[in-house]
Design an enzyme around this catalytic site. Structure first.
Site, PDB file in Angstrom:
ATOM      1  N   THR A   1       0.644  -1.230  -0.231  1.00 32.52           N
ATOM      2  CA  THR A   1       0.106  -0.224   0.040  1.00 32.52           C
ATOM      3  C   THR A   1       0.902   1.316  -0.126  1.00 32.52           C
ATOM      4  OG1 THR A   1      -0.202   0.053   2.432  1.00 32.52           O
ATOM      5  CG2 THR A   1      -1.915  -1.379   1.238  1.00 32.52           C
TER       6      THR A   1
ATOM      7  N   ASP B   1      -2.759  -2.383  13.876  1.00 29.98           N
ATOM      8  CA  ASP B   1      -4.282  -2.266  13.852  1.00 29.98           C
ATOM      9  C   ASP B   1      -4.962  -1.337  13.088  1.00 29.98           C
ATOM     10  OD1 ASP B   1      -4.294  -3.961  16.182  1.00 29.98           O
ATOM     11  OD2 ASP B   1      -3.888  -2.290  17.570  1.00 29.98           O
ATOM     12  N   GLY B   2      -4.197  -0.380  12.595  1.00 34.25           N
ATOM     13  CA  GLY B   2      -4.823   0.622  11.465  1.00 34.25           C
ATOM     14  C   GLY B   2      -5.115  -0.159  10.272  1.00 34.25           C
TER      15      GLY B   2
END
Length: 566
Positions: free
Chosen positions: A165, A192-193
């Protein structure tokens, strides 16, 4: 009681020692035939065999096969070990090389083992869509995947399409818009994001394909599994569902096709979806810490410790009205001193309760809806006053720094969340509450702390108080932000999952009032921390959707979470 029938049995050699090996319905066993070690038996569940290869095979640091080994085969399997400093069990790749009397015997073992793998592991993934966040944590996502995870996937015959990404929400957008035909699951290499992006993408796509709106109370459960390879700063979701933050352990859970249902909280404002959460929706202290930490991103992970200390010293509390819909106290409660472990009986019974009409409980999530009704679920309870913190979590939210988490007895898949209300108190009392998160002392055993097992929570401000959305409207109205009508007309996962950059911008607008000890006048309103992101609204409604998604995990194994609150 099932009988463990023997399908193949013969004498094999491991090195210079002779063993009696047997393949049964459920296990591969081998026992040393030396008279001194007849009780020394190794037993591996067939479901935890990773691969079977001809010859003497090495995988790490790189794959190699020894020559002249036409009578040999190698079995790779899950091998457990203590994690040392944490409470979980590490999984490692076990490897045993067997030598057979003849090539025909070797071929028999190879054939029977591979048949057993197909029979007992129907849920194993064959093709995965992998997203790598190269910026998360210590920025080692690429290295972790290619050096530790990719070789294991290749060994197990799992193909993968990798996307590195380049921007926030790229993974979410990919899942929502691209063709996912042929993929058995999606995997994030990050923190976690990154997991949150996959969560929003998978839920949003499932509702799109079902012709449903994410703003509605009922959501269809998702059949596309999510895997987590921890490579972030905290990796709370991975720790709470596996017991350790270890890339190899998580990769092996993915390979063998473990399936852990997970409750999800949907957060709404004025009937419109804002975000989804699995670990924390927190107002007051936890919201202020996140908002303050955004000003110090240059500090790295240390910014959370610094911001926590600054917010604590500012000694803030906030007025509000908390309303909640209680869960059935006879099923479980947040003070029962139990732990949600692998094979949890509470979660298993909840599957039958959440999906009563399904003949196959293991496939409920494919075809059934997660139901919520504000009219038929009972009476709401109201609590008003001034609060240090208001938190809702759908799991224990444990992490290496708080091994038992925000709510140690919370369950992963019982269709409920734990609401923690910390009333205004003196600073030393609140410090005691915070410190107990790092120990085995009960943080709920304090006179100013209440905890409730709930199905829904609503938060509103006292009359006359100005919420975050009002401040935002006054400061940016006409400044290029989309009108409310435009935003609510779109899909929740696409538009109500606010871009992180926008959130940071809005946070910066509001953080003029969150300047720690320098404030001449304390702010009257806090912000919501939703799994590490700041919500743009103050007045919200949270609904818990039972077993909405599934992870490649099995929960903490028995013995990995033995500490209990005192």
């Amino acid at each position: 009681m099932d009988v463990d029938l023997v399908h193949l049995e013969s004498s094999l050699w491991v090195g210079k020692k002779r063993y009696r090996a047997a393949l049964t319905d459920w296990h591969l066993n081998w026992t040393e035939l030396d008279k001194k070690n007849r009780d020394k038996t190794v037993s591996v569940p067939v479901s935890e065999v990773v691969a079977v290869e001809e010859g003497h095979v090495e995988v790490l640091p790189q794959r190699s096969v020894s020559e002249d080994t036409d009578r040999d085969f190698t079995v790779f399997y899950v091998k457990r070990s203590s994690s040392g400093s944490s409470y979980g069990l590490l999984w490692r790749l076990g490897r045993t090389q067997f030598s057979c009397p003849s090539r025909d015997v070797r071929d028999q073992w190879m054939t029977q083992l591979r048949i057993a793998l197909k029979t007992h592991s129907p849920s194993r993934p064959h093709r995965l869509l992998v997203f790598i966040n190269p910026f998360g944590g210590k920025k080692q996502g690429r290295q972790i995947y290619h050096s530790l995870v990719a070789p294991l996937f290749e060994l197990a015959g799992v193909s993968s399409h990798v996307v590195v990404t380049e921007r926030a929400n790229q993974a979410r957008d990919h899942i929502l818009k691209k063709d996912l035909t042929g993929f058995d699951g999606v995997v994030c290499v990050g923190g976690d994001g990154m997991f949150s992006e996959l969560l929003h993408g998978v839920i949003g796509r499932t509702q799109q394909e079902a012709g449903l709106s994410e703003h509605d109370p009922s959501l269809q459960s998702c059949d596309l599994h999510i895997g987590i390879i921890p490579a972030g700063s905290t990796d709370c979701v991975c720790f709470a569902t596996v017991g350790v933050n270890d890339p190899v352990t998580s990769a092996l859970h993915i390979i063998i096709g473990d399936s852990q249902p997970l409750d999800v909280c949907s957060v709404h404002h004025h009937s419109s979806l804002v975000r989804y959460s699995v670990s924390l929706v927190g107002y007051g202290f936890y919201g202020d810490v996140l908002a303050e930490s955004e000003r110090h991103r240059w500090m790295g992970p240390l910014r959370y410790d610094y911001s926590g200390a600054m917010v604590y010293l500012s000694n803030r509390s906030y007025a509000g009205l908390v309303q909640y819909l209680p869960a059935d106290p006879q099923l479980s409660n947040p003070r029962d001193n139990t732990r949600c472990l692998s094979g949890c009986s509470v979660c298993s019974k909840s599957t039958e309760r959440l999906f009563p009409h399904s003949p196959d409980a293991s496939s409920n999530y494919i075809s059934h809806f997660s139901q919520f009704s504000s009219n038929s679920e009972g009476d709401w309870v109201s609590v008003d006053g001034r609060f240090k913190a208001v938190s809702l979590t759908c799991m224990s939210s444990s992490c290496p720094r708080s091994p038992l988490g925000l709510s140690p007895s919370a369950h992963l898949a019982d269709g409920t969340g734990d609401l923690i209300i910390v009333r205004d108190t003196h600073p030393l009392g609140f410090l005691t509450f915070l410190h107990r998160h790092t120990s085995t002392q009960d943080q709920f055993d304090l006179p100013f702390v209440d905890v409730h097992r709930v199905k829904a929570v609503r938060f509103s401000l006292p009359p006359g108080e100005k919420g975050a959305e009002d401040e935002e409207r006054e400061t940016v109205n006409g400044g290029g932000m989309a009108e409310e009508g435009e935003r609510t007309s779109q899909s929740g996962s696409q538009h109500h999952l606010v871009e992180r950059g926008e959130e940071r911008g809005m946070a910066n607008d509001r953080k003029k009032d969150l300047c720690g000890l320098c404030c001449s006048k304390p702010p009257s309103v806090s912000v919501w921390n939703c799994d590490g992101e700041i919500l743009p609204h103050t007045e919200i409604l949270c609904r818990v959707h039972g077993q909405l998604v599934r992870l490649y995990a099995r929960g903490m194994e028995d013995g990995s979470a033995t500490p209990t609150r005192k």
